[in-house]
Design a protein around this motif. Sequence first.
Motif, PDB file in Angstrom:
ATOM      1  N   ASP A  50       0.822  -1.206   0.000  1.00  0.00           N
ATOM      2  CA  ASP A  50       0.000   0.000   0.000  1.00  0.00           C
ATOM      3  C   ASP A  50       0.862   1.265   0.000  1.00  0.00           C
ATOM      4  N   VAL A  51       1.966   1.250   0.784  1.00  0.00           N
ATOM      5  CA  VAL A  51       2.823   2.435   0.855  1.00  0.00           C
ATOM      6  C   VAL A  51       3.909   2.420  -0.217  1.00  0.00           C
ATOM      7  N   GLU A  52       3.945   1.341  -0.975  1.00  0.00           N
ATOM      8  CA  GLU A  52       4.935   1.186  -2.041  1.00  0.00           C
ATOM      9  C   GLU A  52       6.366   1.351  -1.503  1.00  0.00           C
ATOM     10  N   HIS A  53       6.643   0.644  -0.416  1.00  0.00           N
ATOM     11  CA  HIS A  53       7.980   0.660   0.176  1.00  0.00           C
ATOM     12  C   HIS A  53       8.971   0.090  -0.841  1.00  0.00           C
ATOM     13  N   SER A  54      10.017   0.866  -1.136  1.00  0.00           N
ATOM     14  CA  SER A  54      10.966   0.475  -2.183  1.00  0.00           C
ATOM     15  C   SER A  54      12.067  -0.442  -1.678  1.00  0.00           C
ATOM     16  N   GLY A  55      12.266  -0.479  -0.364  1.00  0.00           N
ATOM     17  CA  GLY A  55      13.408  -1.208   0.183  1.00  0.00           C
ATOM     18  C   GLY A  55      14.711  -0.451   0.062  1.00  0.00           C
ATOM     19  N   GLN A  56      14.663   0.779  -0.459  1.00  0.00           N
ATOM     20  CA  GLN A  56      15.876   1.587  -0.579  1.00  0.00           C
ATOM     21  C   GLN A  56      16.497   1.769   0.795  1.00  0.00           C
ATOM     22  N   ALA A  57      17.816   1.661   0.853  1.00  0.00           N
ATOM     23  CA  ALA A  57      18.528   1.700   2.127  1.00  0.00           C
ATOM     24  C   ALA A  57      18.211   2.976   2.898  1.00  0.00           C
ATOM     25  N   GLY A  58      17.796   2.796   4.149  1.00  0.00           N
ATOM     26  CA  GLY A  58      17.502   3.915   5.030  1.00  0.00           C
ATOM     27  C   GLY A  58      16.075   4.410   4.985  1.00  0.00           C
ATOM     28  N   THR A  59      15.294   3.988   3.966  1.00  0.00           N
ATOM     29  CA  THR A  59      13.899   4.404   3.865  1.00  0.00           C
ATOM     30  C   THR A  59      13.077   3.716   4.954  1.00  0.00           C
ATOM     31  N   THR A  60      12.237   4.467   5.646  1.00  0.00           N
ATOM     32  CA  THR A  60      11.422   3.873   6.708  1.00  0.00           C
ATOM     33  C   THR A  60       9.939   4.192   6.520  1.00  0.00           C
ATOM     34  N   HIS A  61       9.127   3.231   6.887  1.00  0.00           N
ATOM     35  CA  HIS A  61       7.692   3.429   7.042  1.00  0.00           C
ATOM     36  C   HIS A  61       7.304   2.858   8.400  1.00  0.00           C
ATOM     37  N   VAL A  62       6.470   3.582   9.124  1.00  0.00           N
ATOM     38  CA  VAL A  62       6.087   3.177  10.472  1.00  0.00           C
ATOM     39  C   VAL A  62       4.605   2.795  10.477  1.00  0.00           C
ATOM     40  N   LEU A  63       4.335   1.575  10.920  1.00  0.00           N
ATOM     41  CA  LEU A  63       2.966   1.076  11.035  1.00  0.00           C
ATOM     42  C   LEU A  63       2.555   1.147  12.503  1.00  0.00           C
ATOM     43  N   PRO A  64       1.669   2.100  12.868  1.00  0.00           N
ATOM     44  CA  PRO A  64       1.231   2.188  14.263  1.00  0.00           C
ATOM     45  C   PRO A  64       0.183   1.117  14.569  1.00  0.00           C
ATOM     46  N   ARG A  65       0.241   0.532  15.785  1.00  0.00           N
ATOM     47  CA  ARG A  65      -0.707  -0.515  16.199  1.00  0.00           C
ATOM     48  C   ARG A  65      -1.087  -0.273  17.663  1.00  0.00           C
ATOM     49  N   PRO A  66      -1.877   0.753  17.932  1.00  0.00           N
ATOM     50  CA  PRO A  66      -2.210   1.117  19.313  1.00  0.00           C
ATOM     51  C   PRO A  66      -2.845  -0.056  20.068  1.00  0.00           C
ATOM     52  N   GLY A  67      -2.391  -0.238  21.301  1.00  0.00           N
ATOM     53  CA  GLY A  67      -2.966  -1.277  22.155  1.00  0.00           C
ATOM     54  C   GLY A  67      -2.494  -2.680  21.846  1.00  0.00           C
ATOM     55  N   GLN A  68      -1.549  -2.830  20.894  1.00  0.00           N
ATOM     56  CA  GLN A  68      -1.063  -4.161  20.521  1.00  0.00           C
ATOM     57  C   GLN A  68       0.461  -4.203  20.666  1.00  0.00           C
ATOM     58  N   ARG A  69       1.012  -5.415  20.572  1.00  0.00           N
ATOM     59  CA  ARG A  69       2.475  -5.578  20.564  1.00  0.00           C
ATOM     60  C   ARG A  69       2.889  -6.223  19.250  1.00  0.00           C
ATOM     61  N   PRO A  70       3.833  -5.614  18.571  1.00  0.00           N
ATOM     62  CA  PRO A  70       4.411  -4.308  18.875  1.00  0.00           C
ATOM     63  C   PRO A  70       3.424  -3.185  18.594  1.00  0.00           C
ATOM     64  N   HIS A  71       3.504  -2.112  19.364  1.00  0.00           N
ATOM     65  CA  HIS A  71       2.579  -1.006  19.120  1.00  0.00           C
ATOM     66  C   HIS A  71       3.062  -0.098  18.003  1.00  0.00           C
ATOM     67  N   ARG A  72       4.350  -0.263  17.628  1.00  0.00           N
ATOM     68  CA  ARG A  72       4.881   0.418  16.439  1.00  0.00           C
ATOM     69  C   ARG A  72       5.804  -0.543  15.721  1.00  0.00           C
ATOM     70  N   LEU A  73       5.579  -0.686  14.412  1.00  0.00           N
ATOM     71  CA  LEU A  73       6.410  -1.554  13.591  1.00  0.00           C
ATOM     72  C   LEU A  73       7.116  -0.668  12.556  1.00  0.00           C
ATOM     73  N   VAL A  74       8.446  -0.669  12.594  1.00  0.00           N
ATOM     74  CA  VAL A  74       9.240   0.151  11.684  1.00  0.00           C
ATOM     75  C   VAL A  74       9.765  -0.746  10.574  1.00  0.00           C
ATOM     76  N   LEU A  75       9.407  -0.437   9.359  1.00  0.00           N
ATOM     77  CA  LEU A  75       9.859  -1.202   8.202  1.00  0.00           C
ATOM     78  C   LEU A  75      10.965  -0.391   7.528  1.00  0.00           C
ATOM     79  N   VAL A  76      12.203  -0.901   7.609  1.00  0.00           N
ATOM     80  CA  VAL A  76      13.357  -0.130   7.168  1.00  0.00           C
ATOM     81  C   VAL A  76      14.032  -0.802   5.974  1.00  0.00           C
ATOM     82  N   GLY A  77      14.292  -0.009   4.952  1.00  0.00           N
ATOM     83  CA  GLY A  77      14.961  -0.542   3.767  1.00  0.00           C
ATOM     84  C   GLY A  77      16.426  -0.834   4.034  1.00  0.00           C
TER      85      GLY A  77
END
Length: 486
Positions: A50-77
Motif C-alpha cells: 500500500d505504501v509502495e515501500h521500495s526497500g531503498q537503504a535507510g527508507t522507513t515506514h512506520v505502522l502504528p498498532r495502538p494497544g497491541q504488541r508491537p505497538h509500532r512496527l518500523v519497516l526499514v529498507g
Amino acid sequence: MATLSLRTGSGTLPGVLAVPVAAGEPGTLPTTAVPLPADLAATVTAYLADVEHSGQAGTTHVLPRPGQRPHRLVLVGVGDGTAADWRAAGAGVVRAVSKDTSVTVALPTGVAPDAVAGFAEGAVLAAYRFTLASKDDDAPTLRRIVLAADDPDTYAAALDRGRTVGEVTTLARDWTNMPSGEKSPAWLAAAMVREAERAGVRARVRDADALADEGFGGVLAVGGGSPRPPKLVELRWRPRGATRHVVLVGKGITYDTGGITLKPAASMLLMKKDMGGAAAVAAAIVGAARLRLPVKVTALLPLADNFLSGDAFRPGDVVRHYGGLTSEIQNTDAEGRIVLADALAYAVRRLAPDTVIDLATLTGAQNVALGKKTAALYAGDDALAAAFAEAADEAGEPVWRMPMPDDYVDAVRSSLVADLNNAPTPGVAGSVMAALFLREFLGGKADSWLHVDMSAPAWSSSADGVHAKGATGWGVRTLLGFLARQ
C-alpha cells in the motif's frame, strides 16, 4: 546516547520492532530472529504494498498498532544488503524512533557480520547530538537499541567494531563543534591527548618554546597573533609486530579570523570548524588503537589560532619552516598550508613513513569545484589514490581526484625573497595551488603522500542520514578503512 546490545529472539514481541525490507523484494518479509505471527505478517505485507515501500537503504515506514504488541512496527529498507546499506538502515531506524525509549531490530537469519557493524555505525552516528543549551526540549528519548539475532555471539565483534567507529567519529564531531572561545590550542591538545592515552596511544605535546627550539617556524608564525600559544601534538600507535608506518597530519586552526588579511564577517561564522582535519586525524588514531589495527600510525596535529593583533604575521613576511624551506606570506588567510608544511617536513625528515596523508579544511575553492559533500583528493601515486578512494567510497565519504599540473609549479615558487609563496595567483585554482605548495615539503616522499582538502564536507547544514547538523567528523571512517587495509 542509546546503548547497543545483542540478544536472541524470543516469543514475546517488543513494544517497538524494526524489520528489514530488501530492495529486490520490498513486498516480502525475511525470516528473522523475531518471527511475526501469521496475521501480523499478512498485515505488514499488505501495508508494504500500500505504501509502495521500495526497500531503498535507510527508507522507513512506520505502522502504528495502538494497544497491541508491537505497538509500532518500523519497516526499514536495507537496499542490497551491503554494509553501507545497513549503515543507512541504522540511521533510518534511529531517526524513526527517536521519541521512543527503546527499539528491537529483528536481524535476518544468516545476515553477514559486516551488516551488523554497518547498522551499529549508522545508529551511533544518527543518534549524535551536540548542544550547550541549558534546556533541550527536542532531545531524543531513545535509550536502548537491541539487535535480535539467532546467534548473538556471531555478531558480537562486528557490533563492537561498528559501535567503535561511530563513537570515535563523534569524538571528532565534539571537538569540531566546540566553540572556539573554549577551544584554545591548549584545550584541544589536552582533550586529544586524554582520549589518545585512554586508548593506549602515546602522546607528546610541543609548546611554543619547544616549537622555537626545533624550528617549527610555520606553526609559530600562524599562532603568533593570539594570546593563546600554538601547540604541536604528536600521537603514536605502535602495535607489536607492525611493519608499515602511516603518518597522518591534520590542520588544526582552532579559530581563523584570516589574520591581517581579515575575512569578511560572514566567512568567520563557522571558523571554529577550521580544525576539522586535526579532529579527524586524532579520532582516527584513537580508533586504530581501540580496534587494535596492526599498523604503526603517527598523528601530527599543529594547533594554532590565526588571530589579528600587533604580534600577528604579516603579508610580506618570510617564514622559515621545519627543515629550512622558506615561504613568503602573500595572504595570512592561507595559513593552513603554513602549519601543515612544518608537520609534513617533520614527518619526512624524522619519522621514516611509508605513507603520509594529510586532511585539511584548506580552501573555499574545494567547495566551488566539488560542492558540499565531495572532498578533493591529491596524490602522485595511482595505487595510493585508488586505495584511499575505495576506503572513502565504502565509508560514504566521497572524494574526487584532482590534478597537480607541473606547469603551475612555477607560480608556487614565484617569490623573489623566499623559496615559495603561500598564495600564488589569487582566485585561480586555489585548491590545486595549495596542494602544490604542500608537495614542496615532501622531498623524495612526494609519491607516498596523499592530501585531502575537505573544507565543505566537514560541516552539514542539516541532519541527513548519518550526519547530524553541524560537524560531520568527515574523514575518520575513511582513514580507519584505509588503515585496516595496510
